[in-house]
Write a protein that holds these residues in place. Structure first.
Motif, PDB file in Angstrom:
ATOM      1  N   TRP A  81       0.800  -1.219   0.000  1.00 46.32           N
ATOM      2  CA  TRP A  81       0.000   0.000   0.000  1.00 46.32           C
ATOM      3  C   TRP A  81       0.831   1.266   0.000  1.00 46.32           C
ATOM      4  O   TRP A  81       0.292   2.361  -0.055  1.00 46.32           O
ATOM      5  CB  TRP A  81      -0.973  -0.024   1.180  1.00 46.32           C
ATOM      6  N   ILE A 123      -7.978   1.903 -10.613  1.00 43.69           N
ATOM      7  CA  ILE A 123      -9.236   2.543 -10.209  1.00 43.69           C
ATOM      8  C   ILE A 123      -8.982   3.862  -9.477  1.00 43.69           C
ATOM      9  O   ILE A 123      -9.870   4.384  -8.804  1.00 43.69           O
ATOM     10  CB  ILE A 123     -10.114   1.599  -9.353  1.00 43.69           C
ATOM     11  N   ASP A 124      -7.784   4.386  -9.608  1.00 42.28           N
ATOM     12  CA  ASP A 124      -7.481   5.732  -9.130  1.00 42.28           C
ATOM     13  C   ASP A 124      -8.337   6.733  -9.910  1.00 42.28           C
ATOM     14  O   ASP A 124      -8.668   6.499 -11.069  1.00 42.28           O
ATOM     15  CB  ASP A 124      -5.989   6.013  -9.363  1.00 42.28           C
ATOM     16  N   LEU A 161      -3.372  -4.585  -9.489  1.00 38.99           N
ATOM     17  CA  LEU A 161      -4.508  -3.720  -9.183  1.00 38.99           C
ATOM     18  C   LEU A 161      -4.033  -2.484  -8.426  1.00 38.99           C
ATOM     19  O   LEU A 161      -3.437  -2.599  -7.361  1.00 38.99           O
ATOM     20  CB  LEU A 161      -5.535  -4.488  -8.339  1.00 38.99           C
ATOM     21  N   CYS A 169      -5.260   0.601  -6.419  1.00 38.86           N
ATOM     22  CA  CYS A 169      -6.460   1.090  -5.733  1.00 38.86           C
ATOM     23  C   CYS A 169      -6.226   2.507  -5.208  1.00 38.86           C
ATOM     24  O   CYS A 169      -5.967   2.704  -4.025  1.00 38.86           O
ATOM     25  CB  CYS A 169      -6.826   0.168  -4.573  1.00 38.86           C
ATOM     26  N   PHE A 210     -14.540  -0.709  -2.661  1.00 37.86           N
ATOM     27  CA  PHE A 210     -13.134  -1.039  -2.932  1.00 37.86           C
ATOM     28  C   PHE A 210     -12.854  -2.493  -2.580  1.00 37.86           C
ATOM     29  O   PHE A 210     -12.195  -3.216  -3.324  1.00 37.86           O
ATOM     30  CB  PHE A 210     -12.215  -0.111  -2.129  1.00 37.86           C
ATOM     31  N   ALA A 261     -11.686  -5.780  -5.190  1.00 36.07           N
ATOM     32  CA  ALA A 261     -10.569  -6.694  -4.966  1.00 36.07           C
ATOM     33  C   ALA A 261     -11.054  -8.129  -4.786  1.00 36.07           C
ATOM     34  O   ALA A 261     -10.461  -9.080  -5.310  1.00 36.07           O
ATOM     35  CB  ALA A 261      -9.779  -6.249  -3.734  1.00 36.07           C
ATOM     36  N   GLN A 294      -1.587  -5.979  -5.278  1.00 33.44           N
ATOM     37  CA  GLN A 294      -2.382  -4.791  -5.004  1.00 33.44           C
ATOM     38  C   GLN A 294      -1.476  -3.649  -4.564  1.00 33.44           C
ATOM     39  O   GLN A 294      -0.492  -3.858  -3.863  1.00 33.44           O
ATOM     40  CB  GLN A 294      -3.381  -5.065  -3.875  1.00 33.44           C
ATOM     41  N   LEU A 342      -1.724   0.637  -3.344  1.00 32.77           N
ATOM     42  CA  LEU A 342      -2.593   1.753  -2.988  1.00 32.77           C
ATOM     43  C   LEU A 342      -1.756   3.006  -2.813  1.00 32.77           C
ATOM     44  O   LEU A 342      -0.786   3.002  -2.081  1.00 32.77           O
ATOM     45  CB  LEU A 342      -3.315   1.456  -1.686  1.00 32.77           C
TER      46      LEU A 342
END
Length: 298
Positions: free
Chosen positions: A131, A171-172, A256, A258, A278, A282, A295, A297
């Motif tokens: 993240w 998906i930002d 991905l 996020c 969110f 996922a 993932q 973030l």
């Protein structure tokens, strides 16, 4: 769902100590707050928690130019004035300022993404979360949109050593321009970005007719959206688009991104998505595709 031994979470206690500046909207200290939530909710007991390793300059040069990495390695507030001649060239300025420890910060968030990709390559993990990563705007020789190093591109390059096709889903609220640009000419990486578009919204790219180039034509999918979109409408687009892409592209791994700025009430964003949505995204990707997931973030 995968067992604890198959889920990895990367974090480094130093990553929240960096500071872009007093009025800058990018706040790395949010990463420390997020990790506190992970620990206090006991989520760390359901994952393998790993310390983010530091990516070396050599690791970074797998995508970024030598001159640009050399600049990041030497630049600091103390010598910024004598290096001003490079600021325009490398897009250093208000959005991407010089701050103390800039190279160390880049090294930490990038190292987790690269090592996470290695775990997926060697089938030691099903899901990897970093993240602190997801800085999708950085270009080969240029900082952009708070991003200095594109850890996503470096992770995908690592995944391509073992996987024929990699799907990147972003998906930002901002278009994932740096990642698309890096893979715009290849058919081995499909980039899919759901983002706000229009009214001079940063970075101003990602219209629906931007499909990739040459061998990469039709391997870039852009879904431009207007402000205020909510869970139900977003889902009505996301599910059929991703289902069709997975069915036809048949990826062997998924990355991905996020971006939290798509959440409702975000200071930079203007979408109205919920936290639950969110998690739903996922969860759907893992359950329905059953593929390795990396993932990230921002």
């Amino acid at each position: 769902m995968p067992s604890k031994s198959r889920v990895f979470y990367y974090y480094h206690p130093d990553v929240g100590n960096f500071h872009y500046g007093p009025r800058h909207p990018m706040k790395p200290q949010r990463l420390s707050a997020l990790n506190n939530l992970v620990v206090n909710y006991g989520l760390d007991k359901h994952m393998n928690v790993k310390l983010c390793p530091r990516a070396s300059a050599s690791d970074m040069r797998r995508f970024h130019s030598r001159e640009y990495i050399d600049f990041l390695e030497r630049i600091s507030p103390k010598n910024a004035e004598e290096n001003e001649e490079f600021f325009i060239k490398f897009n250093i300025g208000e959005d991407c300022p010089v701050f103390e420890g800039i190279f160390d910060f880049c090294s930490l968030y990038t190292g987790g993404s690269i090592e996470g990709a290695m775990l997926l390559n060697h089938k030691e993990a099903d899901i990897v979360m970093n993240w602190s990563g997801g800085l999708h705007h950085a270009k080969k020789s240029e900082a952009s949109g708070f991003c200095y190093l594109n850890d996503i591109v470096l992770a995908i390059l690592e995944l391509l050593k073992y996987h024929k096709r990699v799907l990147y889903i972003d998906i930002d609220i901002h278009h994932g321009d740096g990642v698309q640009e890096a893979f715009n000419f290849t058919d081995r990486v499909m980039t899919v970005s759901f983002h706000r578009y229009g009214n001079m919204f940063f970075p101003g790219t990602g219209n629906m007719y931007d499909l990739g180039q040459k061998d990469g034509t039709y391997f870039s999918v852009n879904v431009p959206l207007q402000q205020g979109i909510e869970d139900e409408d977003y889902c009505s687009l996301f599910r059929p688009i991703i289902d069709a892409i997975v069915e036809n592209f048949r990826p062997e791994a998924i990355v991905l991104q996020c971006g939290a700025d798509s959440l409702g009430c975000d200071r930079l964003g203007c979408f109205n998505l919920s936290y639950a949505f969110f998690y739903f995204i996922a969860f759907c990707i893992y359950i329905f595709m059953f593929l390795p997931i990396l993932q990230s973030l921002i």
